[in-house]
Design an enzyme around this catalytic site. Structure first.
Site, PDB file in Angstrom:
ATOM      1  N   LEU A 101       0.839  -1.188   0.000  1.00 20.05           N
ATOM      2  CA  LEU A 101       0.000   0.000   0.000  1.00 20.05           C
ATOM      3  C   LEU A 101       0.879   1.243   0.000  1.00 20.05           C
ATOM      4  O   LEU A 101       2.018   1.214   0.442  1.00 20.05           O
ATOM      5  CB  LEU A 101      -0.916  -0.013   1.224  1.00 20.05           C
ATOM      6  CG  LEU A 101      -1.998  -1.099   1.198  1.00 20.05           C
ATOM      7  CD1 LEU A 101      -2.496  -1.398   2.606  1.00 20.05           C
ATOM      8  CD2 LEU A 101      -3.146  -0.705   0.293  1.00 20.05           C
ATOM      9  N   CYS A 105       4.418   6.784  -4.872  1.00 22.75           N
ATOM     10  CA  CYS A 105       5.248   7.807  -4.214  1.00 22.75           C
ATOM     11  C   CYS A 105       6.518   7.221  -3.606  1.00 22.75           C
ATOM     12  O   CYS A 105       7.613   7.663  -3.935  1.00 22.75           O
ATOM     13  CB  CYS A 105       4.433   8.557  -3.163  1.00 22.75           C
ATOM     14  SG  CYS A 105       5.420   9.741  -2.233  1.00 22.75           S
ATOM     15  N   CYS A 110       7.764  10.390  -5.649  1.00 23.42           N
ATOM     16  CA  CYS A 110       8.234  11.502  -4.814  1.00 23.42           C
ATOM     17  C   CYS A 110       9.407  11.163  -3.898  1.00 23.42           C
ATOM     18  O   CYS A 110      10.252  12.027  -3.639  1.00 23.42           O
ATOM     19  CB  CYS A 110       7.080  12.089  -3.993  1.00 23.42           C
ATOM     20  SG  CYS A 110       5.788  10.948  -3.536  1.00 23.42           S
ATOM     21  N   HIS A 160       7.493   0.741   2.247  1.00 28.25           N
ATOM     22  CA  HIS A 160       6.423  -0.181   1.870  1.00 28.25           C
ATOM     23  C   HIS A 160       6.049  -1.072   3.050  1.00 28.25           C
ATOM     24  O   HIS A 160       4.867  -1.284   3.354  1.00 28.25           O
ATOM     25  CB  HIS A 160       6.877  -1.083   0.718  1.00 28.25           C
ATOM     26  CG  HIS A 160       7.168  -0.366  -0.558  1.00 28.25           C
ATOM     27  ND1 HIS A 160       6.594   0.830  -0.881  1.00 28.25           N
ATOM     28  CD2 HIS A 160       7.982  -0.697  -1.611  1.00 28.25           C
ATOM     29  CE1 HIS A 160       7.031   1.208  -2.072  1.00 28.25           C
ATOM     30  NE2 HIS A 160       7.877   0.308  -2.528  1.00 28.25           N
ATOM     31  N   PHE A 522      16.297  31.008  16.478  1.00 29.03           N
ATOM     32  CA  PHE A 522      17.355  31.670  15.709  1.00 29.03           C
ATOM     33  C   PHE A 522      18.551  30.737  15.559  1.00 29.03           C
ATOM     34  O   PHE A 522      18.907  30.053  16.510  1.00 29.03           O
ATOM     35  CB  PHE A 522      17.763  32.935  16.464  1.00 29.03           C
ATOM     36  CG  PHE A 522      18.600  33.868  15.676  1.00 29.03           C
ATOM     37  CD1 PHE A 522      18.027  34.715  14.753  1.00 29.03           C
ATOM     38  CD2 PHE A 522      19.979  33.909  15.866  1.00 29.03           C
ATOM     39  CE1 PHE A 522      18.805  35.598  14.028  1.00 29.03           C
ATOM     40  CE2 PHE A 522      20.762  34.774  15.139  1.00 29.03           C
ATOM     41  CZ  PHE A 522      20.162  35.627  14.221  1.00 29.03           C
TER      42      PHE A 522
END
Length: 544
Positions: A101, A105, A110, A160, A522
């Site tokens: 599933l 990607c 991606c 996966h 910062f």
């Protein structure tokens, strides 16, 4: 997970053949718990080993309710939609041709994009400082690209495995994997010779990379994002031609360039026109050119010449100045994607756009009753957030919620050698809509141009100290009358995480004064906070 000798059914999407099993046998054989590492091994066996022809069934023998929805496709939209519907008390079934599933990607889309973008950033840093400090001398050296592709292939089963484990053991989803669904009607699919019915059908079959349709495109050495990671079996030479001017082309083109290859971008119209702010876009493209990339706008690849052995030997490009020939054994195309919609549309009578997108309303409903479409199936933006959200919103509508979802005004990004992030209006767009536009940006404009070590932030500090022009760019766009933030734009590293939150806050009315009240960590990539504090005391805002 098991097989049966009863017969074979052709899988229409991935051209595999999977064993048919008796429905009672399936339900009585729900697989025992597998660890994440065991899932990794099992997925590998299904992808390349002895289990390639076996479907993976995980059905609940104790739940005799009718399925509220069958998700055809278990990528981002199908998996998230299934999980959401299950959480709302419904019964779902997700079917996918892959043995996992999560879709393309993590497998070839991606996730490798991000790996190669990381490599591009690291290599750019090394090349800028080669021979100094601890950096090795890469002058004139071409980095092995296939090694990085192999690295990705070796590591991709980890995500996966996690998603399979999570979906079964933690989200309690029902699924059939490593097998394709044959759609029969708006309530019915066939998988491995068995019929499954549901109140609703949700189409989530993803998309396919577009082709050029030119002579020579079939030659070895011509790749798209999928075939690049699946089929690269040689080390390309010292030249790369990349076709396209959007995200995929720039991400991969900058990676190829960073490995030391002479890289030419062939762009039909305008490079990176998706970046709305012209000043931000200009900074990005200038840096690409400084890294040695050649950009041919208004140009088209018209054919690929054979080297005589069935491989790419040269790219023939039509430019505004005439035809040009570039000798290369490596061509990459990033031309967008087309939804995998035609087969389902023909069977169900779905209405499609000219780009083969399934037309839906704001409930994700198609023109066919009880049929929804999500993710890439409904077109742009073909982004992960839209896939996941459209799947979840569909589940909510099926379970009785009055929802509406139309993707618009989202934070966006693209990788070059940098991470480029933006949301809201560009400066030009803002000036068209507002009378009093104020900007806060870095580096400051001065007689030395970009030769100022600001913005200085995460992973940009070496540049800031030694090569200031490379340390990044950022701009905040503000309505000077209401003091509300209208948009933000950043080139550098690390701002992407902040932008997905800031975008949401801007939609809620974030002002320059609100930014000035935040507690900045910062140094960080979002200098907007401290810079806003410098201006927040002004009753009449002015540029900074």
């Amino acid at each position: 997970m098991f097989s049966s000798p009863k017969g074979l059914l052709h899988s229409t999407f991935n051209k595999r053949r999977v064993h048919i099993m008796d429905i009672q046998e399936i339900w009585n054989a729900r697989p025992h718990t597998l660890s994440i590492s065991e899932w990794g091994d099992r997925i590998e066996e299904h992808l390349e080993g002895e289990r390639q022809n076996e479907a993976i069934f995980n059905l609940d023998p104790d739940d005799d309710r009718e399925y509220n929805a069958i998700f055809v496709g278990g990528g981002a939209a199908g998996r998230f939609g299934s999980a959401y519907l299950k959480a709302l008390g419904g019964r779902q079934l997700v079917i996918d041709r892959w043995p996992f599933l999560g879709g393309s990607c993590p497998h070839n889309a991606c996730v490798p994009h991000h790996l190669f973008s990381d490599c591009a950033a690291e290599l750019m840093l090394n090349r800028e400082f080669f021979g100094r400090y601890w950096f090795s001398n890469l002058d004139g050296k071409i980095v092995n690209m296939k090694e990085l592709v192999d690295l990705f292939r070796q590591g991709r089963n980890g995500p996966h495995a996690i998603m399979n484990f999570q979906s079964k053991e933690q989200l309690d989803m029902e699924y059939i994997l490593n097998a394709s669904a044959r759609i029969i009607d708006n309530h019915t699919v066939e998988v491995c010779g068995q019929i499954f019915k549901a109140k609703n059908l949700i189409l989530s079959m993803g998309s396919t990379a577009n082709k050029l349709g030119i002579p020579g495109e079939e030659l070895k050495g011509v790749f798209d994002y999928e075939s690049f990671v699946e089929e690269l079996d040689y080390e390309p030479g010292d030249t790369a031609v990349v076709v396209g001017g959007g995200k995929t082309s720039v991400i991969y083109g900058c990676f190829f360039n960073a490995t030391g290859r002479k890289t030419t971008l062939v762009v039909r119209s305008t490079l990176l026109k998706l970046i709305p702010d012209s000043e931000t876009r200009g900074y990005v493209i200038d840096r690409m050119k400084e890294q040695g990339m050649e950009i041919l706008e208004g140009s088209n690849l018209i054919r690929v010449e054979d080297d005589g052995n069935g491989k790419a030997g040269a790219a023939i490009i039509q430019t505004p100045d005439g035809e040009r020939r570039i000798e290369t054994d490596f061509i990459f195309t990033g031309l967008g994607e087309t939804p995998n919609s035609e087969e389902a549309a023909e069977i169900l009578g779905l209405e499609l756009s000219e780009k083969k997108e399934i037309i839906v309303n704001d409930k994700m409903q198609t023109n066919v009753p009880n049929v929804y479409a999500v993710g890439d199936m409904i077109g742009a933006p073909m982004e992960m957030f839209k896939a996941r959200k459209s799947g979840c919103y569909t589940a909510r509508h099926i379970m009785g919620e009055d929802i509406s979802y139309v993707p618009r005004d989202w934070p966006d990004f693209v990788h070059s050698h940098y991470e480029i992030s933006w949301f809201g209006l560009s400066e030009d767009e803002a000036r068209e809509q507002y009378d009093n536009v104020v900007t806060i940006k870095m580096p400051p404009e001065n007689e030395n141009g970009l030769n100022i070590g600001l913005p200085a932030s995460d992973r940009m500090m070496m540049f800031a100290m030694d090569k200031p022009a490379l340390s990044g760019f950022q701009k905040l766009v503000i309505d000077g009358d209401t003091r509300k933030v209208l948009g933000a734009h950043h080139v550098g590293c690390g701002a992407k995480d902040a932008f997905q939150y800031l975008s949401r806050m801007v939609k809620a009315g974030l002002t320059v004064d609100d930014l000035g009240e935040m507690d900045e960590l910062f140094l960080n990539p979002t200098h907007f906070i401290q810079l806003s504090r410098l201006r927040a005391g002004n009753k009449v805002l002015v540029d900074l």
